[in-house]
Scaffold this motif. Structure first.
Motif, PDB file in Angstrom:
ATOM      1  N   ASP A  74      82.677  42.485  51.394  1.00 24.41           N
ATOM      2  CA  ASP A  74      83.546  41.309  51.312  1.00 24.41           C
ATOM      3  C   ASP A  74      83.674  40.804  49.866  1.00 24.41           C
ATOM      4  N   HIS A 252      76.504  39.788  45.092  1.00 31.62           N
ATOM      5  CA  HIS A 252      75.445  40.466  45.835  1.00 31.62           C
ATOM      6  C   HIS A 252      75.043  41.679  45.029  1.00 31.62           C
ATOM      7  N   ASN A 317      71.560  42.302  51.343  1.00 33.89           N
ATOM      8  CA  ASN A 317      72.138  41.142  52.012  1.00 33.89           C
ATOM      9  C   ASN A 317      72.672  41.519  53.395  1.00 33.89           C
ATOM     10  N   ASN A 368      71.363  33.166  56.326  1.00 35.99           N
ATOM     11  CA  ASN A 368      72.808  33.013  56.177  1.00 35.99           C
ATOM     12  C   ASN A 368      73.347  32.503  57.510  1.00 35.99           C
ATOM     13  N   TYR A 370      76.435  30.296  59.666  1.00 37.90           N
ATOM     14  CA  TYR A 370      77.807  29.755  59.671  1.00 37.90           C
ATOM     15  C   TYR A 370      78.099  29.042  60.993  1.00 37.90           C
ATOM     16  N   TYR A 374      81.707  30.943  62.446  1.00 40.21           N
ATOM     17  CA  TYR A 374      81.722  32.229  63.132  1.00 40.21           C
ATOM     18  C   TYR A 374      81.118  32.113  64.537  1.00 40.21           C
ATOM     19  N   GLU A 411      73.079  30.961  52.693  1.00 38.92           N
ATOM     20  CA  GLU A 411      74.544  30.890  52.761  1.00 38.92           C
ATOM     21  C   GLU A 411      74.933  29.945  53.886  1.00 38.92           C
ATOM     22  N   TRP A 456      77.769  28.845  50.448  1.00 42.70           N
ATOM     23  CA  TRP A 456      78.742  29.930  50.297  1.00 42.70           C
ATOM     24  C   TRP A 456      80.109  29.304  50.140  1.00 42.70           C
ATOM     25  N   ARG A 472      91.065  36.912  56.288  1.00 40.45           N
ATOM     26  CA  ARG A 472      90.879  36.404  54.927  1.00 40.45           C
ATOM     27  C   ARG A 472      92.250  36.142  54.314  1.00 40.45           C
ATOM     28  N   ASN A 477      88.194  35.718  49.751  1.00 35.76           N
ATOM     29  CA  ASN A 477      87.195  34.915  50.446  1.00 35.76           C
ATOM     30  C   ASN A 477      87.387  33.498  49.904  1.00 35.76           C
ATOM     31  N   LYS A 479      86.091  30.606  50.682  1.00 39.07           N
ATOM     32  CA  LYS A 479      85.080  29.576  50.980  1.00 39.07           C
ATOM     33  C   LYS A 479      84.552  28.896  49.715  1.00 39.07           C
TER      34      LYS A 479
HETATM   35  C1  ADA Z   1      78.273  36.808  54.698  1.00 36.38           C
HETATM   36  C2  ADA Z   1      78.150  37.548  53.382  1.00 36.38           C
HETATM   37  C3  ADA Z   1      79.041  36.998  52.312  1.00 36.38           C
HETATM   38  C4  ADA Z   1      80.401  36.620  52.870  1.00 36.38           C
HETATM   39  C5  ADA Z   1      80.235  35.616  53.975  1.00 36.38           C
HETATM   40  C6  ADA Z   1      81.555  35.190  54.618  1.00 36.38           C
HETATM   41  O1  ADA Z   1      77.324  35.893  54.938  1.00 36.38           O
HETATM   42  O2  ADA Z   1      76.828  37.577  52.924  1.00 36.38           O
HETATM   43  O3  ADA Z   1      79.180  37.951  51.302  1.00 36.38           O
HETATM   44  O4  ADA Z   1      81.021  37.760  53.342  1.00 36.38           O
HETATM   45  O5  ADA Z   1      79.481  36.199  55.000  1.00 36.38           O
HETATM   46  O6  ADA Z   1      82.353  34.586  53.943  1.00 36.38           O
HETATM   47  O7  ADA Z   1      81.747  35.485  55.788  1.00 36.38           O
END
Ligand code: ADA
Length: 502
Positions: A74, A252, A317, A368, A370, A374, A411, A456, A472, A477, A479
């Protein structure tokens, strides 16, 4: 073209060439690299006059040749020479300093350090290694043969601690002295006297409890991809500092030495990790991948060992740390790092804490998470899920016997499109991201069982195309609390308020 000084062999030092690199001098292939973010060196034999240097940067993904890189990560993996390179001229008829590290030991307050030096080149013949701390000679020892390490303790005469408030740097130097008294090579680096450790389940810096407040940061900008300038790095660090951060997770992959130098000087703590992103069971069990992973891990530790800002080493990771078959790569990675550097803490970021099998190997547990992004689609208030998710994970880790390990939110975040507003403050809006991250920071920092949070992430970055891109927008990304041009979203100020307590 390159040209070596008369009587010298050369050592080309590359910061990073991506994805794979071949180095050719005068038509002869001298070296290669297979991890696009890892630093590497190539020896150049002595020779007179200008020589043709060709660096072939190959940006094709190749599971055999460059197995550390996968197209589905990613983040966009650019090809090319990403970081500075230099040519060292080394005396052809004398040994030279290949590597040297200086690590503070338990007597760091009194200035106690450990030197380790390796030499290469021709075998010594009456040569001596001379060590200096802050310009004063502290020791002279016979030069060891190439491939053998010299290790010994020394002490800084006027020790000053490296801390967040006062990141004092000392200077170490190794000189290689020939029998006629001439210095034929030397290496100089700065270092800091500080100690990071876990005591009674608490993360400590120099004996004081430490709470990490920070962001994950990719090395990326629209104007230069991953080959960011030092000025950009400094300006990113200023934005992090302004937001009240004392910590950055270099996600990463290997960090640029210039970035770490800046962090050393400003008192910013760093998690540095090996290239890795969600590797599958097949990849993690593949002996070829394991070899490359080991080499890139060693290259990272070796390159960054002297930086006081680096407090945490990481790797893999979100790999498959929940499977018995991946035990070897997790166990050998921890072992390798700890053998090379017993002074820092080691971790990896997991996104499957409930079923993770290798948390007992970690010095700190890194999650990590979310919640509401998610997970739990359709929940009326995703922000309300954050604190309960934290509690559930902490209770689970406690029940599994990990109460003695500090826990870091490594994260957490949600997508937000710069400038996007809607009347509901819904997903993708600046208002939603600000509310979400404000609550995540509040909940993590209010709970003493956490040693901190890394959001993140810092700034929006280009990601891979293909299937992933459907989730995306813009193939980014999104975020970041800043967009890719470092324009602030509402969340930047919301996080700043929590981190700075106002
Ligand atoms: C994961 C990953 C990140 C990024 C994040 C996301 O935790 O480690 O690199 O991909 O998800 O935005 O979903």
């Amino acid at each position: 073209m390159i040209e070596l000084a008369p009587g010298c062999r050369g050592c080309l030092r590359f910061g990073a060439v991506s994805i794979g690199a071949k180095v050719v001098v005068d038509g002869g292939w001298l070296g290669r690299n297979t991890c696009g973010y890892a630093p590497f060196t190539v020896d150049v034999p002595a020779g007179a006059g200008p020589r043709e240097l060709i660096v072939v940067a190959d940006n094709r993904f190749d599971a055999e040749r460059t197995p550390m890189h996968e197209p589905s990560f990613d983040f966009y993996q650019h090809g090319g020479i990403l970081r500075p390179a230099r040519l060292d001229h080394l005396p052809d008829s004398h040994p030279s300093v290949a590597r040297f590290s200086i690590l503070p030991t338990s007597g760091y307050r009194e200035g106690a350090v450990e030197f380790r030096v390796n030499v290469d080149g021709p075998p010594p013949d009456g040569h001596v290694l001379e060590f200096r701390l802050d310009g004063e000679v502290v020791r002279q020892v016979p030069c060891p043969p190439p491939g053998e390490k010299t290790i010994f303790d020394a002490c800084v005469r006027n020790p000053k601690l490296w801390s967040l408030e006062s990141p004092h740097l000392h200077e170490a130097e190794v000189r290689l002295i020939a029998p006629d008294g001439r210095a034929v090579d030397d290496a100089v680096d700065s270092f800091g006297l500080r100690r990071v450790e876990v005591i009674g389940g608490k993360l400590m810096l120099n004996g004081d409890a430490l709470q990490l407040r920070g962001f994950n940061r990719h090395e990326w900008h629209p104007s230069c991809g991953s080959a960011t300038s030092e000025a950009q790095m400094a300006s990113d660090l200023a934005l992090l500092r302004h937001a009240g951060c004392n910590f950055v997770r270099g996600c990463h992959y290997h960090q640029d030495q210039r970035f770490l130098d800046l962090c050393d000087r400003m008192g910013m703590l760093v998690w540095e990790e090996n290239l890795g992103w969600g590797q599958s069971e097949q990849v993690l069990c593949d002996p070829n991948f394991r070899d490359h992973h080991r080499q890139a891990l060693a290259a990272m530790v070796e390159a960054s060992m002297n930086h006081p800002s680096v407090i945490l080493w990481g790797f893999l990771n979100e790999g498959r740390s929940d499977l018995p078959v991946t035990e070897e790569i997790y166990a050998e990675s921890f072992q390798l790092i700890r053998e090379m550097d017993p002074t820092r803490l080691v971790t990896y970021a997991t996104n499957r804490p409930g079923t993770d099998r290798y948390l007992s190997l970690c010095d700190i547990i890194s999650l990590n998470l979310y919640p509401g992004w998610y997970s739990d689609p359709g929940h009326p208030d995703p922000v309300a899920l954050i604190a309960p998710a934290f509690d559930t994970h902490l209770a689970d880790l406690h029940a599994r016997g990990f109460a003695d390990k500090p826990v870091l939110i490594s994260e957490i975040g949600v997508e937000c499109l710069y400038g996007w507003r809607d009347s509901h403050g819904d997903f993708f809006s600046e208002a939603f991201q600000a509310r979400y991250l404000s609550e995540a920071c509040r909940a993590a920092l209010a709970d003493a069982r956490f040693c901190g949070i890394a959001i993140w992430h810092f700034a929006d970055t280009r990601t891979c195309s293909g299937g992933f891109a459907l989730g995306r927008p813009r193939t980014f990304n999104n975020k970041g609390v800043l967009d890719e041009f470092r324009r602030t979203k509402e969340a930047y100020e919301a996080v700043r308020k929590v981190f700075c307590g106002n």
